[in-house]
Scaffold this active site. Sequence first.
Site, mmCIF file in Angstrom:
data_model
loop_
_atom_site.group_PDB
_atom_site.id
_atom_site.type_symbol
_atom_site.label_atom_id
_atom_site.label_comp_id
_atom_site.label_asym_id
_atom_site.label_seq_id
_atom_site.Cartn_x
_atom_site.Cartn_y
_atom_site.Cartn_z
ATOM 1 N N GLU A 106 0.790 -1.123 0.068
ATOM 2 C CA GLU A 106 0.095 0.107 -0.018
ATOM 3 C C GLU A 106 0.726 1.344 0.031
ATOM 4 O OE1 GLU A 106 -4.142 -1.013 2.164
ATOM 5 O OE2 GLU A 106 -2.503 -1.585 3.315
ATOM 6 N N GLU A 126 -4.122 -9.435 3.377
ATOM 7 C CA GLU A 126 -4.676 -9.028 4.777
ATOM 8 C C GLU A 126 -5.802 -10.178 5.148
ATOM 9 O OE1 GLU A 126 -2.621 -5.196 3.503
ATOM 10 O OE2 GLU A 126 -3.433 -7.055 2.631
#
Length: 243
Positions: A106, A126
């Site tokens: 990210e 995740e």
Amino acid sequence: MTLHIEERDDRVVATLDRPEKRNAIDQETIDALHELCAALEASPRTLIVTGSDGVFAAGADIAQLRDRTADDARRGINAMAFIRVRELPMPVIAAIDGYALGGGAELAYAADIRIATPSSRIGNPETGLGIIAAAGATWRLPEIVGDARASELLLTGRTLDAEEALRWGLVSSLHPSDELLPAAHAIADRITANDPLATQHTKRALRAPRAQHPAIEFELQAELFESPEKHRRMTAFLERKNR
């Protein structure tokens, strides 16, 4: 120190430096990113972000994530730092070697330009840890690779190898590990050769929502048309052409 900073007149190199944790992004790193962004907001320069010891960042620090609460989630601890990176006035280049996973991916998504090595691995695992990619992946990744590919990557949690990341347009080029940072500097050199204000305005236009176009280009261009640097550079171009 988890973020090593090398400052030059026209650029800054920020190296994630927690090799014992594969450069996992912890609170200290986030604090250092905010401090760096404050400096670059006050004195705009190109930023190169990379990692130490052949790893970009293997994710956020899981030990810290495990202990975070709902209130921590609503604060967007990592997300707010990455938004600030994305909104820096000058371009941000992510030079990715090895793993860029979870929060590391990210952070890379927040860059304007991403380059990598053949050993790079990029993804967001995740959901396998019982959380979502909440530091920008769910809205930045579709902008970069499109909805279908972003959905596949985020919903499966799989990791892309370097060649697939290149085919998807997630990174723009691949370089051997020992040539990665020189390649990032070569991109920064090209940026530095251009007018800084024109570069900043181009980044502003690129970041603007579709509804603001084309009006935003007209206003930014109007400012540049009145700048002495535009006149100087165009005059120099015409003089070279007429020699």
